[in-house]
Scaffold this active site. Sequence first.
Site, short mmCIF file in Angstrom:
data_model
loop_
_atom_site.label_atom_id
_atom_site.label_comp_id
_atom_site.label_asym_id
_atom_site.label_seq_id
_atom_site.Cartn_x
_atom_site.Cartn_y
_atom_site.Cartn_z
N ASN A 134 0.87 -1.18 0.00
CA ASN A 134 0.00 0.00 0.00
C ASN A 134 0.91 1.23 0.00
OD1 ASN A 134 -1.82 2.04 0.48
ND2 ASN A 134 -2.24 1.44 2.62
N TRP A 135 1.00 1.87 -1.15
CA TRP A 135 1.93 3.00 -1.28
C TRP A 135 1.38 4.29 -0.68
CZ3 TRP A 135 3.89 2.28 -7.07
CH2 TRP A 135 4.58 1.07 -7.15
N LYS A 136 0.12 4.29 -0.33
CA LYS A 136 -0.55 5.48 0.23
C LYS A 136 -0.32 6.69 -0.68
CE LYS A 136 0.10 3.42 4.73
NZ LYS A 136 -0.03 3.55 6.16
N GLU B 194 -6.94 4.41 7.84
CA GLU B 194 -6.75 5.85 7.55
C GLU B 194 -7.99 6.43 6.89
OE1 GLU B 194 -2.97 5.41 5.54
OE2 GLU B 194 -2.07 4.85 7.46
N GLU C 179 -5.40 -5.22 10.66
CA GLU C 179 -4.39 -4.16 10.80
C GLU C 179 -4.68 -3.35 12.07
OE1 GLU C 179 -2.42 -3.02 6.89
OE2 GLU C 179 -4.25 -1.83 7.05
N SER D 160 3.35 -2.32 10.27
CA SER D 160 4.80 -2.29 10.46
C SER D 160 5.50 -3.59 10.09
CB SER D 160 5.15 -1.86 11.90
OG SER D 160 4.68 -0.54 12.15
N GLY E 89 2.75 -1.27 4.33
CA GLY E 89 2.76 0.15 4.00
C GLY E 89 4.17 0.64 3.75
N GLY E 90 4.78 1.23 4.78
CA GLY E 90 6.09 1.86 4.66
C GLY E 90 7.14 1.03 3.95
C1 PEP Z 1 -0.84 -0.01 5.94
O1 PEP Z 1 -0.87 1.15 5.58
O2 PEP Z 1 -1.75 -0.77 5.58
C2 PEP Z 1 0.27 -0.45 6.77
C3 PEP Z 1 0.22 -1.65 7.27
O3 PEP Z 1 1.30 0.44 6.96
P1 PEP Z 1 2.73 0.14 7.69
O4 PEP Z 1 3.24 -1.14 7.09
O5 PEP Z 1 3.58 1.31 7.31
O6 PEP Z 1 2.47 0.03 9.12
#
Ligand code: PEP
Length: 248
Positions: free
Chosen positions: A9-11, A98, A168, A209, A230-231
Amino acid sequence: MRRPLVVGNWKMNGSRRSSIELAENIANSFRASDRHIESAVCPPDVFLADITSALAGSGVGLGAQNVSQFEQGAYTGDVSASMLAEMGCRYVLVGHSERRACFGETSGQVAAKFVAAQSKGLIPILCLGESLAERQAGRTLEVIAEQLDAVVEAAGLDAVSSAVVAYEPVWAIGTGEVANPAQAQEILAFIRARLGEKADTVRLLYGGSVNAENATQLFEQQDIDGALVGGASLLAEQFIAICQKAET
Ligand code: PEP
């Protein structure tokens, strides 16, 4: 057997150029090896056409981060499920925390988006998760059940069973604080049990994470079939390494 799935998920990150480069790096890695797992990336909508081209022939799928609950019409700023399907999307995230927290999406809206996505052949990745306050108040299972049941009520159990569900925990998203594998397993087992007869075939992801270091332990859990990342999905080497861990 449930085929592992790793989704990035590049957001709202990156430029057009950096996004194409990221997609090309991931696609090249998949082209160069015979992978058993399934993988997809969810770029910002404006880059979907570029990323479809960059991923061509690699087997890496395309997803979107959000979808309108409406089919078409005067909904300024929204993007419909048929538009996403036309751009080559296979997956779409619905109910990301989000979207729930920053844009006030209710479980009812999330359910409507889920139905809209499936009606156009997209595979929804339904995101569920409790906040830190809800966990500390001992309300985790209640919150997860409410979020899940709203979609089951609107779409039916069979429809949810043909989708993907991601647990999540909100307190683990973008914070560097990953749920420990046992915590994640407990909630995913709860979700699977709630999905009834077809639960054995539903792919359940953990998100929050995830990185190349913690992925192995998470993937060892019985009810974790992959990750929503995500990140770490913004770095090709990290994302590829997570995909490799899901392979073993
Ligand atoms: C996400 O945005 O779905 C996510 C899990 O982000 P991160 O991996 O950065 O916690």
